[in-house]
Design an enzyme around this catalytic site. Structure first.
Site: not given
Ligand code: ADE
Ligand code: ZN
Length: 360
Positions: A39, A41, A219, A222, A300-301
């Protein structure tokens, strides 16, 4: 409906003396153990320094005067407050070389974190909406994946995500534009603003992707309710749930996820940055493991949330003393079992994981 990770690997855990591994040795072990990231991005690995470099190279004007000013703006109150700045950051990505540079920077960090396999999300609509050809996006990322395998020994695959705040017709047009490049990606996913954008909105495009033989992830849970997790499974045919942490609000759903061994790609630092949990110490990862769920840890990011994969592991274990060496092993092993990699690769990585713990 969904395909589930196999449990047929030779189980070696009984030969590992988990209880003999001192807590003080855990951070080093968490860093050293081989692991998969499921996971991530790729646009979320765009560091401020690279944003400024690409802005200069491409003649893009940024609203922030400096790297420091941009980084200072990374104070989020929820998912949408993050997405606004995340899409703005991605606006510096214009050419195939930019996408290559972005992914290559991630792979160098991934290698340092002992990631041996990565399944990476990309958001083509973020770029095609600005006039970037989808070929530039896919070719640049795919080139970096091939080079990561050749030079870093990382097995790297791409998953195309649809932006759920846009229409299903937009997603269908994106899938049609991407299908000629089908050999460059292994699956489709669903991301962006979850609230008010339920999985049902994308039933047709996911049916078409499944018919094309693509893997399916989404997703869900969340910020959205447990019903979104059920719909991702039942309507979209999701094989993994990204995040999924809100499943614990629905005990029947937890029982189903455990029974079907549906993996959850959990992202602890992200969850705290986006206020899903107030602090890492409040995260429900221990409860997910206690319930027998196939949970994994992911970043994630990472450019926005304060750390890459090893940072997620180390900080989460530090904040939750209830997590043990056995949990570390389980999480890494789950990451391989939950991946879409060939069984032979999974077995090889799990053997390397066993070795790391047996000699810890
Ligand atoms: N795009 C990038 N990070 C995300 C996240 N945590 N939830 C949904 N979309 C995303
Ligand atoms: Zn994500």
């Amino acid at each position: 409906m969904a395909a589930h990770p196999t449990t047929s690997f030779p189980v070696m855990t009984q030969h590992i003396a988990f209880d003999a591994i001192a807590r003080a040795r855990l951070p080093a072990l968490l860093r050293a153990m081989p692991k998969a990231e499921l996971h991530l991005h790729i646009e979320g690995s765009l560091e401020p320094e690279l944003i400024f470099k690409l802005a200069k190279r491409n003649g893009v004007t940024l609203v922030y005067p400096s790297v420091e000013a941009l980084r200072a703006a990374y104070a989020f109150t929820d998912l949408q407050s993050f997405l606004d700045i995340y899409y703005a950051g991605a606006s510096v990505l214009l050419h195939e070389q930019d996408f290559f540079d972005l992914a290559w920077a991630y792979f160098e960090r991934a290698a340092a974190d002992n990631i041996v396999h990565a399944e990476i999300f990309f958001d083509p609509q973020t770029h095609t909406a600005r006039g970037v050809p989808i070929e530039a996006v896919i070719q640049g990322l795919s080139h970096a994946c091939r080079r990561a395998h050749a030079e870093l020994g990382i097995s790297a695959k791409l998953i195309l995500c649809f932006l759920r705040h846009l229409s299903e017709d937009d997603a269908l047009a994106t899938l049609d534009a991407a299908l000629p490049h089908r050999h460059h990606f292994i699956g489709v996913g669903l991301d962006s603003g979850e609230r008010g954008n339920p999985p049902e909105k994308f039933a047709r495009v996911f049916a078409k992707a499944r018919a094309a033989g693509l893997h399916v992830v989404a997703h869900a849970g969340e910020e959205g309710p447990p019903e979104y997790i059920r719909a991702a499974l039942d309507v979209l045919g999701a094989e993994r749930i990204d995040h999924g942490v809100r499943c614990t609000e629905d005990p029947d759903l937890v029982a189903r996820l455990a029974r079907e061994r549906t993996p959850l790609t959990v992202c602890p630092l992200s969850n705290v940055k986006l206020c899903v949990f107030a602090a890492l110490a409040d995260h429900n990862l221990p409860a997910l493991l206690d319930a027998g769920l196939c949970a994994t840890v992911n970043s994630d990011d990472p450019a926005y949330f304060g750390g890459y994969l090893n940072q997620n592991f180390v900080e989460t274990f530090a904040a939750l003393p209830r997590l043990t060496a056995r949990d570390a092993y389980t999480l890494a092993r789950n990451s391989f079992e939950a991946s879409f990699a060939p069984e032979s690769d999974k077995a090889r990585w799990i053997a390397a994981l066993d070795h790391a713990f047996a000699h810890a």
